[in-house]
Motif scaffolding. Structure first.
Motif, PDB file in Angstrom:
ATOM      1  N   ILE A 170       0.830  -1.212   0.000  1.00 54.43           N
ATOM      2  CA  ILE A 170       0.000   0.000   0.000  1.00 54.43           C
ATOM      3  C   ILE A 170       0.863   1.260   0.000  1.00 54.43           C
ATOM      4  O   ILE A 170       0.497   2.254  -0.612  1.00 54.43           O
ATOM      5  CB  ILE A 170      -1.060   0.023   1.128  1.00 54.43           C
ATOM      6  CG1 ILE A 170      -0.456   0.086   2.510  1.00 54.43           C
ATOM      7  CG2 ILE A 170      -2.024  -1.148   0.965  1.00 54.43           C
ATOM      8  CD1 ILE A 170      -1.453   0.354   3.621  1.00 54.43           C
ATOM      9  N   ALA A 171       2.019   1.207   0.643  1.00 54.74           N
ATOM     10  CA  ALA A 171       2.912   2.375   0.627  1.00 54.74           C
ATOM     11  C   ALA A 171       3.405   2.644  -0.792  1.00 54.74           C
ATOM     12  O   ALA A 171       3.401   3.794  -1.252  1.00 54.74           O
ATOM     13  CB  ALA A 171       4.083   2.154   1.571  1.00 54.74           C
ATOM     14  N   GLU A 172       3.806   1.593  -1.488  1.00 53.26           N
ATOM     15  CA  GLU A 172       4.299   1.768  -2.855  1.00 53.26           C
ATOM     16  C   GLU A 172       3.174   2.193  -3.801  1.00 53.26           C
ATOM     17  O   GLU A 172       3.360   3.069  -4.648  1.00 53.26           O
ATOM     18  CB  GLU A 172       4.958   0.480  -3.348  1.00 53.26           C
ATOM     19  CG  GLU A 172       5.740   0.691  -4.624  1.00 53.26           C
ATOM     20  CD  GLU A 172       6.685  -0.444  -4.963  1.00 53.26           C
ATOM     21  OE1 GLU A 172       6.983  -0.572  -6.174  1.00 53.26           O
ATOM     22  OE2 GLU A 172       7.124  -1.195  -4.062  1.00 53.26           O
ATOM     23  N   ALA A 173       1.997   1.602  -3.654  1.00 49.33           N
ATOM     24  CA  ALA A 173       0.870   1.941  -4.528  1.00 49.33           C
ATOM     25  C   ALA A 173       0.423   3.383  -4.324  1.00 49.33           C
ATOM     26  O   ALA A 173       0.155   4.104  -5.290  1.00 49.33           O
ATOM     27  CB  ALA A 173      -0.296   0.984  -4.280  1.00 49.33           C
ATOM     28  N   ALA A 174       0.345   3.819  -3.075  1.00 53.00           N
ATOM     29  CA  ALA A 174      -0.075   5.195  -2.787  1.00 53.00           C
ATOM     30  C   ALA A 174       0.904   6.205  -3.379  1.00 53.00           C
ATOM     31  O   ALA A 174       0.498   7.275  -3.846  1.00 53.00           O
ATOM     32  CB  ALA A 174      -0.214   5.403  -1.285  1.00 53.00           C
ATOM     33  N   GLY A 175       2.173   5.853  -3.383  1.00 53.91           N
ATOM     34  CA  GLY A 175       3.178   6.755  -3.928  1.00 53.91           C
ATOM     35  C   GLY A 175       3.260   6.759  -5.441  1.00 53.91           C
ATOM     36  O   GLY A 175       3.943   7.605  -6.028  1.00 53.91           O
ATOM     37  N   ALA A 176       2.558   5.850  -6.094  1.00 50.60           N
ATOM     38  CA  ALA A 176       2.645   5.717  -7.544  1.00 50.60           C
ATOM     39  C   ALA A 176       1.589   6.511  -8.305  1.00 50.60           C
ATOM     40  O   ALA A 176       1.583   6.508  -9.540  1.00 50.60           O
ATOM     41  CB  ALA A 176       2.544   4.241  -7.926  1.00 50.60           C
ATOM     42  N   VAL A 177       0.678   7.173  -7.595  1.00 47.73           N
ATOM     43  CA  VAL A 177      -0.357   7.972  -8.248  1.00 47.73           C
ATOM     44  C   VAL A 177      -0.279   9.409  -7.737  1.00 47.73           C
ATOM     45  O   VAL A 177       0.375   9.678  -6.736  1.00 47.73           O
ATOM     46  CB  VAL A 177      -1.779   7.398  -8.004  1.00 47.73           C
ATOM     47  CG1 VAL A 177      -1.932   6.015  -8.623  1.00 47.73           C
ATOM     48  CG2 VAL A 177      -2.124   7.375  -6.529  1.00 47.73           C
ATOM     49  N   GLU A 178      -0.980  10.304  -8.412  1.00 47.94           N
ATOM     50  CA  GLU A 178      -0.981  11.712  -8.020  1.00 47.94           C
ATOM     51  C   GLU A 178      -1.885  11.918  -6.802  1.00 47.94           C
ATOM     52  O   GLU A 178      -3.114  11.864  -6.908  1.00 47.94           O
ATOM     53  CB  GLU A 178      -1.471  12.575  -9.179  1.00 47.94           C
ATOM     54  CG  GLU A 178      -1.462  14.046  -8.875  1.00 47.94           C
ATOM     55  CD  GLU A 178      -2.063  14.890  -9.987  1.00 47.94           C
ATOM     56  OE1 GLU A 178      -2.357  16.069  -9.706  1.00 47.94           O
ATOM     57  OE2 GLU A 178      -2.248  14.391 -11.110  1.00 47.94           O
ATOM     58  N   ALA A 179      -1.281  12.155  -5.675  1.00 47.34           N
ATOM     59  CA  ALA A 179      -2.037  12.344  -4.440  1.00 47.34           C
ATOM     60  C   ALA A 179      -2.996  13.521  -4.572  1.00 47.34           C
ATOM     61  O   ALA A 179      -2.617  14.607  -5.031  1.00 47.34           O
ATOM     62  CB  ALA A 179      -1.098  12.567  -3.259  1.00 47.34           C
ATOM     63  N   GLY A 180      -4.248  13.287  -4.208  1.00 39.84           N
ATOM     64  CA  GLY A 180      -5.254  14.344  -4.215  1.00 39.84           C
ATOM     65  C   GLY A 180      -5.843  14.682  -5.562  1.00 39.84           C
ATOM     66  O   GLY A 180      -6.659  15.603  -5.668  1.00 39.84           O
ATOM     67  N   ALA A 181      -5.521  13.928  -6.608  1.00 41.08           N
ATOM     68  CA  ALA A 181      -6.028  14.251  -7.945  1.00 41.08           C
ATOM     69  C   ALA A 181      -7.549  14.243  -8.023  1.00 41.08           C
ATOM     70  O   ALA A 181      -8.130  14.995  -8.809  1.00 41.08           O
ATOM     71  CB  ALA A 181      -5.459  13.255  -8.978  1.00 41.08           C
ATOM     72  N   TRP A 182      -8.202  13.436  -7.206  1.00 38.92           N
ATOM     73  CA  TRP A 182      -9.659  13.356  -7.209  1.00 38.92           C
ATOM     74  C   TRP A 182     -10.256  13.918  -5.931  1.00 38.92           C
ATOM     75  O   TRP A 182     -11.422  13.677  -5.624  1.00 38.92           O
ATOM     76  CB  TRP A 182     -10.129  11.911  -7.377  1.00 38.92           C
ATOM     77  CG  TRP A 182      -9.837  11.306  -8.709  1.00 38.92           C
ATOM     78  CD1 TRP A 182      -9.428  11.943  -9.849  1.00 38.92           C
ATOM     79  CD2 TRP A 182      -9.927   9.926  -9.030  1.00 38.92           C
ATOM     80  NE1 TRP A 182      -9.249  11.019 -10.854  1.00 38.92           N
ATOM     81  CE2 TRP A 182      -9.559   9.786 -10.382  1.00 38.92           C
ATOM     82  CE3 TRP A 182     -10.277   8.790  -8.311  1.00 38.92           C
ATOM     83  CZ2 TRP A 182      -9.538   8.551 -11.031  1.00 38.92           C
ATOM     84  CZ3 TRP A 182     -10.257   7.557  -8.949  1.00 38.92           C
ATOM     85  CH2 TRP A 182      -9.899   7.451 -10.292  1.00 38.92           C
ATOM     86  N   LYS A 183      -9.520  14.682  -5.172  1.00 38.60           N
ATOM     87  CA  LYS A 183      -9.992  15.188  -3.886  1.00 38.60           C
ATOM     88  C   LYS A 183     -11.258  16.000  -4.011  1.00 38.60           C
ATOM     89  O   LYS A 183     -12.177  15.878  -3.207  1.00 38.60           O
ATOM     90  CB  LYS A 183      -8.904  15.995  -3.198  1.00 38.60           C
ATOM     91  CG  LYS A 183      -9.301  16.399  -1.781  1.00 38.60           C
ATOM     92  CD  LYS A 183      -8.133  16.979  -1.041  1.00 38.60           C
ATOM     93  CE  LYS A 183      -8.412  17.432   0.351  1.00 38.60           C
ATOM     94  NZ  LYS A 183      -9.634  17.108   0.997  1.00 38.60           N
ATOM     95  N   GLU A 184     -11.361  16.848  -5.026  1.00 39.48           N
ATOM     96  CA  GLU A 184     -12.576  17.675  -5.199  1.00 39.48           C
ATOM     97  C   GLU A 184     -13.813  16.801  -5.341  1.00 39.48           C
ATOM     98  O   GLU A 184     -14.839  17.084  -4.746  1.00 39.48           O
ATOM     99  CB  GLU A 184     -12.443  18.575  -6.424  1.00 39.48           C
ATOM    100  CG  GLU A 184     -11.517  19.742  -6.209  1.00 39.48           C
ATOM    101  CD  GLU A 184     -11.446  20.637  -7.424  1.00 39.48           C
ATOM    102  OE1 GLU A 184     -12.356  20.594  -8.270  1.00 39.48           O
ATOM    103  OE2 GLU A 184     -10.460  21.372  -7.540  1.00 39.48           O
ATOM    104  N   THR A 185     -13.719  15.730  -6.110  1.00 35.16           N
ATOM    105  CA  THR A 185     -14.873  14.824  -6.286  1.00 35.16           C
ATOM    106  C   THR A 185     -15.196  14.136  -4.976  1.00 35.16           C
ATOM    107  O   THR A 185     -16.361  13.983  -4.628  1.00 35.16           O
ATOM    108  CB  THR A 185     -14.585  13.776  -7.368  1.00 35.16           C
ATOM    109  OG1 THR A 185     -14.199  14.461  -8.567  1.00 35.16           O
ATOM    110  CG2 THR A 185     -15.796  12.934  -7.654  1.00 35.16           C
ATOM    111  N   ALA A 186     -14.170  13.736  -4.228  1.00 34.04           N
ATOM    112  CA  ALA A 186     -14.403  13.042  -2.961  1.00 34.04           C
ATOM    113  C   ALA A 186     -15.085  13.946  -1.953  1.00 34.04           C
ATOM    114  O   ALA A 186     -15.846  13.498  -1.115  1.00 34.04           O
ATOM    115  CB  ALA A 186     -13.089  12.526  -2.390  1.00 34.04           C
ATOM    116  N   ASP A 187     -14.819  15.250  -2.014  1.00 36.23           N
ATOM    117  CA  ASP A 187     -15.401  16.177  -1.065  1.00 36.23           C
ATOM    118  C   ASP A 187     -16.755  16.726  -1.517  1.00 36.23           C
ATOM    119  O   ASP A 187     -17.423  17.408  -0.757  1.00 36.23           O
ATOM    120  CB  ASP A 187     -14.454  17.363  -0.823  1.00 36.23           C
ATOM    121  CG  ASP A 187     -13.179  16.922  -0.108  1.00 36.23           C
ATOM    122  OD1 ASP A 187     -13.211  15.876   0.549  1.00 36.23           O
ATOM    123  OD2 ASP A 187     -12.168  17.643  -0.216  1.00 36.23           O
ATOM    124  N   ALA A 188     -17.149  16.442  -2.759  1.00 36.60           N
ATOM    125  CA  ALA A 188     -18.379  17.009  -3.302  1.00 36.60           C
ATOM    126  C   ALA A 188     -19.608  16.420  -2.642  1.00 36.60           C
ATOM    127  O   ALA A 188     -19.620  15.372  -2.098  1.00 36.60           O
ATOM    128  CB  ALA A 188     -18.454  16.760  -4.803  1.00 36.60           C
TER     129      ALA A 188
END
Length: 188
Positions: A170-188
């Motif tokens: 999970i540490a490696e997977a989390a670091g392999a994508v753009e953190a927060g790229a979908w944050k706006e949708t998650a907070d909508a």
């Protein structure tokens, strides 16, 4: 309330992924639901699992028909043109695939991140089970539930060497994508 639909095939851990996502949300203080929907219960058959997360009690008891997000564990399911049916406008889809995100996004007219979760799982845990890698990448993209909550959920499911391998995954997977790229949708 945020609703998720996980698509996979029997044996890939789609139902386990739903329960882990809900457990992570619970660890983070949310109310949650997780439940599967099966057709033929056999290895390789298409499977869907559903998760709901909210800050208040959830009284809805139906399948998730209009998810905010999709997680697709098997890219062969991309052959189904109805895969994204019900996905809310502005929603997004994480796909376990080596294909280019833009190629998949063009086919389904939605935001997509393609992520080779099976490859990463084989590398780190030695098994072609993509669910924990996909969840970590997904949570990094949305930042809705902290990675520490996913780690806590994994500690409730795994022990010993398998726990350590999954925590590394999970540490490696989390670091392999753009953190927060979908944050706006998650907070909508």
């Amino acid at each position: 309330m945020i609703e998720y639909r996980i698509h996979g095939r029997g044996g890939q851990g789609s139902v386990a992924a739903a329960y882990l996502l809900a457990a992570a949300a619970f660890e983070a203080g949310f109310t949650c639901q997780a439940f599967p929907a099966f057709g033929a219960e056999r290895r390789g058959a298409p499977v869907m699992a559903f998760v709901r997360i909210d800050e208040k009690p959830i009284t809805l008891r139906s399948q998730v028909r209009n998810p905010d997000f999709l997680i697709v564990q098997d890219e062969t399911l991309l052959l189904d043109p109805t895969l994204t049916n019900g996905l809310k406008p502005g929603g997004a889809m994480l796909v376990n695939s080596r294909k280019a995100s833009a190629e998949i996004a063009a086919k389904f007219d939605t935001r997509v991140v393609a992520f080779p979760a099976t490859d990463l799982a084989v590398k780190v845990i030695g098994k072609p089970i993509p669910n924990t890698a996909l969840l970590a990448a997904f949570l990094a993209l949305t930042e809705h539930v902290p990675q520490a909550a996913l780690a806590a959920a994994l500690k409730g499911r795994f022990h010993g060497a398998m726990l350590e391998k999954n925590l590394a995954l999970i540490a490696e997977a989390a670091g392999a994508v753009e953190a927060g790229a979908w944050k706006e949708t998650a907070d909508a």
